[in-house]
Every structure is written in C-alpha cells, then in structure tokens.
Design a protein around this motif. Structure first.
Motif, PDB file in Angstrom:
ATOM      1  N   GLY A  44       0.821  -1.205   0.000  1.00 45.23           N
ATOM      2  CA  GLY A  44       0.000   0.000   0.000  1.00 45.23           C
ATOM      3  C   GLY A  44       0.857   1.258   0.000  1.00 45.23           C
ATOM      4  O   GLY A  44       0.578   2.211  -0.727  1.00 45.23           O
ATOM      5  N   VAL A  45       1.914   1.265   0.805  1.00 47.25           N
ATOM      6  CA  VAL A  45       2.813   2.426   0.863  1.00 47.25           C
ATOM      7  C   VAL A  45       3.487   2.628  -0.488  1.00 47.25           C
ATOM      8  O   VAL A  45       3.553   3.751  -0.998  1.00 47.25           O
ATOM      9  N   ILE A  46       3.973   1.550  -1.090  1.00 45.65           N
ATOM     10  CA  ILE A  46       4.643   1.646  -2.396  1.00 45.65           C
ATOM     11  C   ILE A  46       3.664   2.150  -3.450  1.00 45.65           C
ATOM     12  O   ILE A  46       3.991   3.029  -4.248  1.00 45.65           O
ATOM     13  N   ALA A  47       2.428   1.616  -3.432  1.00 50.58           N
ATOM     14  CA  ALA A  47       1.422   2.054  -4.391  1.00 50.58           C
ATOM     15  C   ALA A  47       1.147   3.549  -4.233  1.00 50.58           C
ATOM     16  O   ALA A  47       1.010   4.274  -5.224  1.00 50.58           O
ATOM     17  N   ASP A  48       1.093   4.022  -2.977  1.00 50.79           N
ATOM     18  CA  ASP A  48       0.849   5.444  -2.732  1.00 50.79           C
ATOM     19  C   ASP A  48       1.999   6.290  -3.270  1.00 50.79           C
ATOM     20  O   ASP A  48       1.792   7.377  -3.791  1.00 50.79           O
ATOM     21  N   GLN A  49       3.234   5.780  -3.133  1.00 51.61           N
ATOM     22  CA  GLN A  49       4.399   6.514  -3.610  1.00 51.61           C
ATOM     23  C   GLN A  49       4.385   6.627  -5.144  1.00 51.61           C
ATOM     24  O   GLN A  49       4.694   7.661  -5.701  1.00 51.61           O
ATOM     25  N   LEU A  50       4.034   5.506  -5.791  1.00 52.21           N
ATOM     26  CA  LEU A  50       4.072   5.471  -7.251  1.00 52.21           C
ATOM     27  C   LEU A  50       2.888   6.223  -7.862  1.00 52.21           C
ATOM     28  O   LEU A  50       3.013   6.788  -8.939  1.00 52.21           O
ATOM     29  N   ASN A  51       1.747   6.181  -7.165  1.00 52.05           N
ATOM     30  CA  ASN A  51       0.536   6.786  -7.724  1.00 52.05           C
ATOM     31  C   ASN A  51      -0.113   7.656  -6.654  1.00 52.05           C
ATOM     32  O   ASN A  51      -1.015   7.206  -5.951  1.00 52.05           O
ATOM     33  N   PRO A  52       0.353   8.898  -6.510  1.00 55.60           N
ATOM     34  CA  PRO A  52      -0.157   9.744  -5.409  1.00 55.60           C
ATOM     35  C   PRO A  52      -1.615  10.142  -5.564  1.00 55.60           C
ATOM     36  O   PRO A  52      -2.220  10.612  -4.617  1.00 55.60           O
ATOM     37  N   PHE A  53      -2.202   9.984  -6.744  1.00 55.59           N
ATOM     38  CA  PHE A  53      -3.579  10.452  -6.946  1.00 55.59           C
ATOM     39  C   PHE A  53      -4.582   9.350  -6.679  1.00 55.59           C
ATOM     40  O   PHE A  53      -4.608   8.349  -7.315  1.00 55.59           O
TER      41      PHE A  53
END
Length: 56
Positions: free
Chosen positions: A47-56
């Motif tokens: 989840g953290v990695i996904a948030d980093q890669l796709n902030p929107f």
C-alpha cells in the motif's frame, strides 16, 4: 527475589514443549499467527509503495 531471565525462558519453552506433546498444536498456532502478521506487513508495504508510485 525474581528468577533469572534464563529460568523464565526455559520454563516457557518447557511449557510449550509439554503442550505440543500433549496434543496442542503450539507450532501450528504460532506459524498461523506469524503468517497472518507477515501478510498484514506485506499488504501495508504494498500500500505504501502504491501510494508513492501513484499519489492520486
């Protein structure tokens, strides 16, 4: 007077061995808990990695 930490550890290990021998699946229970915990940690990291890669 408190027992030395070594004695407490040996006591806990002895109790777990006795439970295991008595038919309580201590090892399986511990592995289940560890697996659940690992799964939660991995989900959180993803989840953290996904948030980093796709902030929107």
């Amino acid at each position: 007077m408190l027992p030395r930490p070594g004695l407490v550890t040996y006591g806990i290990v002895a109790a777990l061995v006795l439970l295991q021998l008595g038919g309580v699946d201590v090892l399986g229970f511990a592995l289940d808990l560890a697996g659940q915990f690992a799964g939660q940690v991995i989900d959180w990291i993803e989840g953290v990695i996904a948030d980093q890669l796709n902030p929107f």
